[in-house]
Design a protein around this motif. Structure first.
Motif, PDB file in Angstrom:
ATOM      1  N   VAL A 164       9.070 -31.794 -22.638  1.00 15.26           N
ATOM      2  CA  VAL A 164       7.849 -31.133 -22.182  1.00 15.26           C
ATOM      3  C   VAL A 164       7.096 -30.567 -23.376  1.00 15.26           C
ATOM      4  O   VAL A 164       7.622 -29.764 -24.119  1.00 15.26           O
ATOM      5  N   SER A 165       5.915 -31.044 -23.588  1.00 17.28           N
ATOM      6  CA  SER A 165       5.166 -30.512 -24.727  1.00 17.28           C
ATOM      7  C   SER A 165       4.125 -29.524 -24.215  1.00 17.28           C
ATOM      8  O   SER A 165       3.480 -29.741 -23.209  1.00 17.28           O
TER       9      SER A 165
ATOM     10  N   ASP B  66       5.194 -30.521 -14.577  1.00 18.98           N
ATOM     11  CA  ASP B  66       6.305 -29.690 -15.026  1.00 18.98           C
ATOM     12  C   ASP B  66       5.791 -28.357 -15.563  1.00 18.98           C
ATOM     13  O   ASP B  66       6.265 -27.283 -15.201  1.00 18.98           O
ATOM     14  N   TYR B  67       4.774 -28.442 -16.421  1.00 19.65           N
ATOM     15  CA  TYR B  67       4.206 -27.239 -17.033  1.00 19.65           C
ATOM     16  C   TYR B  67       3.639 -26.302 -15.965  1.00 19.65           C
ATOM     17  O   TYR B  67       3.901 -25.094 -15.965  1.00 19.65           O
TER      18      TYR B  67
ATOM     19  N   LEU C 126       2.585 -26.831  -4.911  1.00 21.03           N
ATOM     20  CA  LEU C 126       1.458 -27.752  -5.106  1.00 21.03           C
ATOM     21  C   LEU C 126       1.678 -28.797  -6.193  1.00 21.03           C
ATOM     22  O   LEU C 126       1.436 -29.975  -5.957  1.00 21.03           O
ATOM     23  N   PRO C 127       2.111 -28.419  -7.397  1.00 24.62           N
ATOM     24  CA  PRO C 127       2.268 -29.441  -8.439  1.00 24.62           C
ATOM     25  C   PRO C 127       3.275 -30.516  -8.043  1.00 24.62           C
ATOM     26  O   PRO C 127       3.036 -31.698  -8.259  1.00 24.62           O
ATOM     27  N   ILE C 128       4.363 -30.096  -7.437  1.00 23.87           N
ATOM     28  CA  ILE C 128       5.389 -31.067  -7.070  1.00 23.87           C
ATOM     29  C   ILE C 128       4.869 -32.009  -5.979  1.00 23.87           C
ATOM     30  O   ILE C 128       5.088 -33.218  -6.033  1.00 23.87           O
ATOM     31  N   SER C 129       4.159 -31.462  -4.989  1.00 25.97           N
ATOM     32  CA  SER C 129       3.620 -32.341  -3.942  1.00 25.97           C
ATOM     33  C   SER C 129       2.680 -33.367  -4.534  1.00 25.97           C
ATOM     34  O   SER C 129       2.638 -34.517  -4.109  1.00 25.97           O
TER      35      SER C 129
ATOM     36  N   PHE D  84      13.595 -28.277  -9.269  1.00 24.21           N
ATOM     37  CA  PHE D  84      12.854 -27.542  -8.245  1.00 24.21           C
ATOM     38  C   PHE D  84      13.394 -27.898  -6.872  1.00 24.21           C
ATOM     39  O   PHE D  84      12.962 -28.857  -6.269  1.00 24.21           O
ATOM     40  N   PRO D  85      14.328 -27.134  -6.370  1.00 26.44           N
ATOM     41  CA  PRO D  85      15.048 -27.527  -5.147  1.00 26.44           C
ATOM     42  C   PRO D  85      14.197 -27.631  -3.903  1.00 26.44           C
ATOM     43  O   PRO D  85      14.430 -28.482  -3.089  1.00 26.44           O
TER      44      PRO D  85
END
Lengths: 401, 198
Positions: A292-293, A330-331, A348-351, A386-387
């Motif tokens: 992850v940058s 990820d960030y 939200l990001p994961i969806s 992220f469970p």
């Protein structure tokens, strides 16, 4: 002052004074102000409630008497009376269509001044930015008089002023359907270079950055982009340039405000558009486990596009696109999880990432590209951190070839 | 994203209600004739929330499209900022912290005494600066973790009220709101509309 004098004074003020806003005042709240019977200072017109009702009643009663008049055969004196009456009604009761239709007839017969009418319409809109009748009337005037005779004035300048009006109305009343549809309609009459420069880069950029959760602004940008792409003389290069600018803007906003759903929805649109207009290549062996940058480079997105020298076509590296999306998600997800201000938008990001993977796999099937497993493995690794979203994960189905 | 108001209160433990020390507003995004009503509502909202915030506690209460971020310090100096829903909460609380610290150091011996008129130019310039959270965020990131106080987040004013209290009665009894604001609230409620000012 009796009612007739007040009524005439109202007409006189609107035509002679410079006004840029009006509103209704309750006299009790402002005991120190000077009412004469209107309050007029620094271009703001304040009308006490009692006066408004009496003028409106007076005007409506008078209008009924003019039922049988024909605007072409009547003398000017009667028409001037109708002008005064319908103006008052339009101001205080835009639902009265008779008044509007009278004003349309007067405009067509050239008995009232178009520019003055546009100004008065603008004043009405400052108080009622949501009144559809006012917007429809404005559009009617522009369609019938201005767009048909473009030689009279500088059309581009005029349209830019209209855009300002729409922006002002959207500011007073957020997610104002009428002002956004109007903005949409009129901006398409700008010349294309003006449209891109003014609408996308100048006017709306600041708006987007200060109204992060207002999806209307982003929807407007999407429709402008679609419209520009439909024009026949736009090359793939310009299209990609516009899209990349937009993706960068969206990117910068997301890393500041990851919990705003509208930004993620906008990104979905951009992602789809990007894939649809370009040819896609996918290199299985290029999928690596990237760390992850935290330093996002603007130029990283540009390297997704490569020119095929022999065929003179551009194509994008799907694997690099996906890697970037994973890094971004990820960030953002980490930002949300580490914040003190947790709320229901935490996934939200994961969806978004799940949506990307679903879409990408389907697209790759369509194009007979192989490599689903690699993408899924990479995404799976991120998901393990992220469970919660396993609920979404279960709905994800695909066929392994 | 914008900050509508920033109000400082004095509320020592021996007094019943908080008293306004200084208030600044930015109501430029509202129509000219709505501005006075908006200011009244901002003061009403802020003081209602401060009154229901315990000492050394932070609270964020949302109502329609706006959120009030309130902080009551150990010595009774309190601050409340009303922002819209887009304004990042972390920056909002940093803003409240900053204006409170600056005010306390400027008027250190005086702010807890009886009624005084305080100069608001510093408050106004801070409000203007903080309207762009991006530019101030670099400064506030240094202050990343607000001290360990947990922040209570609520969705409506009603959830912040105590048991038995109703928003209608509070509005009726309020001395801050003018008659027309109260009337407006009553009619808007009857017609089941959300208040346009809010």
């Amino acid at each position: 002052m009796n009612i007739k004098q007040v009524f005439l004074k109202f007409y006189q003020i609107l035509h002679q004074e410079k006004i840029n806003e009006w509103g209704i005042i309750d006299k009790q709240d402002f005991p120190n102000l000077n009412f004469d019977p209107f309050y007029l200072e620094t271009k703001k017109l304040g009308i006490p409630l009692e006066i408004m009702t009496s003028i409106h009643l007076y005007a409506t009663k008078k209008l009924i008497k003019f039922k049988t008049i024909n605007e072409k055969s009547s003398n000017d004196k009667k028409l001037q009376k109708i002008d005064q009456i319908t103006l008052a009604i339009m101001f205080f009761n835009p639902l009265n269509y008779t008044a509007f239709n009278w004003r349309r007839k007067l405009l067509l017969a050239r008995k009232i001044n178009l520019k003055k009418e546009l100004k008065i319409n603008k004043i009405c809109l400052t108080k009622d930015p949501k009144r559809s009748e006012l917007w429809i009337f404005r559009k009617w005037m522009i369609l019938n008089f201005i767009l048909n005779n473009p030689n009279d004035l500088d059309l581009q300048q005029f349209i830019l002023k209209e855009l300002n009006l729409s922006g002002y109305c959207s500011e007073i009343y957020p997610r104002n359907y009428h002002s956004w549809t109007y903005r949409n309609w009129i901006s398409k009459h700008l010349s294309i270079p003006n449209l891109i420069h003014q609408e996308l880069n100048q006017n709306m950029k600041n708006w987007i950055q200060s109204h992060v959760s207002d999806y209307s602004g982003m929807n407007h940008r999407q429709s402008i982009i679609n419209w520009v792409f439909l024009q026949e003389n736009s090359s793939l290069e310009t299209k990609n340039a516009i899209l990349i600018d937009e993706i960068n803007l969206n990117h910068n906003l997301l890393i500041q405000f990851p919990e705003h759903e509208s930004l993620w929805h906008h990104r979905k649109f951009l992602f789809l558009k990007f894939l649809n207009i370009n040819q896609i290549q996918f290199n299985q062996f290029l999928i690596e486990n990237q760390s992850v940058s935290k330093n996002f480079d603007k130029d990283t997105i540009a390297i997704y596009i490569e020119k095929d020298i022999f065929n003179q076509k551009e194509f994008i590296h799907l694997d690099k696109v996906i890697q970037n999306e994973i890094v971004l998600v990820d960030y953002c997800q980490n930002l949300i999880n580490n914040s003190q201000f947790q709320n229901s938008k935490a996934d939200l990001p994961i969806s978004y990432l799940i949506w990307v993977s679903q879409f990408v796999v389907l697209k790759m099937k369509d194009l007979n590209l192989i490599g689903f497993d690699e993408i899924l493995k990479l995404i799976n690794k991120k998901m393990e951190k992220f469970p919660n979203p396993k609920i979404y994960w279960n709905s994800f189905t695909f066929e392994k070839k | 994203m914008k900050i509508i108001s920033a109000i400082l209160f004095r509320w020592p433990s021996d007094e019943k209600t908080p008293k306004v020390l200084a208030k600044v507003f930015d109501v430029s995004s509202f129509g000219f004739f709505q501005r006075s009503t908006v200011k009244q509502w901002a003061v009403f909202f802020s003081s209602t929330i401060i009154e229901r915030t315990k000492t050394s506690q932070r609270q964020s209460v949302a109502e329609n499209d706006y959120i009030c971020h309130a902080f009551v310090r150990y010595d009774g100096l309190s601050g409340a900022a009303i922002c819209d829903k887009e304004y990042p909460s972390r920056v909002a609380f940093s803003f409240v912290n900053k204006i409170m610290d600056d005010f306390a150091s400027k008027y250190s011996k005086v702010w807890d005494k009886e009624n005084q008129k305080f100069d608001t130019t510093d408050l106004e310039s801070d409000l203007e600066k903080f309207q762009d959270p991006k530019s101030v965020d670099k400064l506030t990131k240094i202050q990343k973790e607000l001290d360990e106080t947990k922040i209570i987040i609520r969705d409506t004013i009603e959830s912040a009220l105590e048991r038995g209290e109703k928003l209608d009665t509070l509005i009726d009894r309020s001395e801050i709101l003018s008659n027309s604001s109260k009337q407006f609230y009553r009619t808007a409620k009857k017609q089941n509309q959300c208040c346009i000012i809010l």
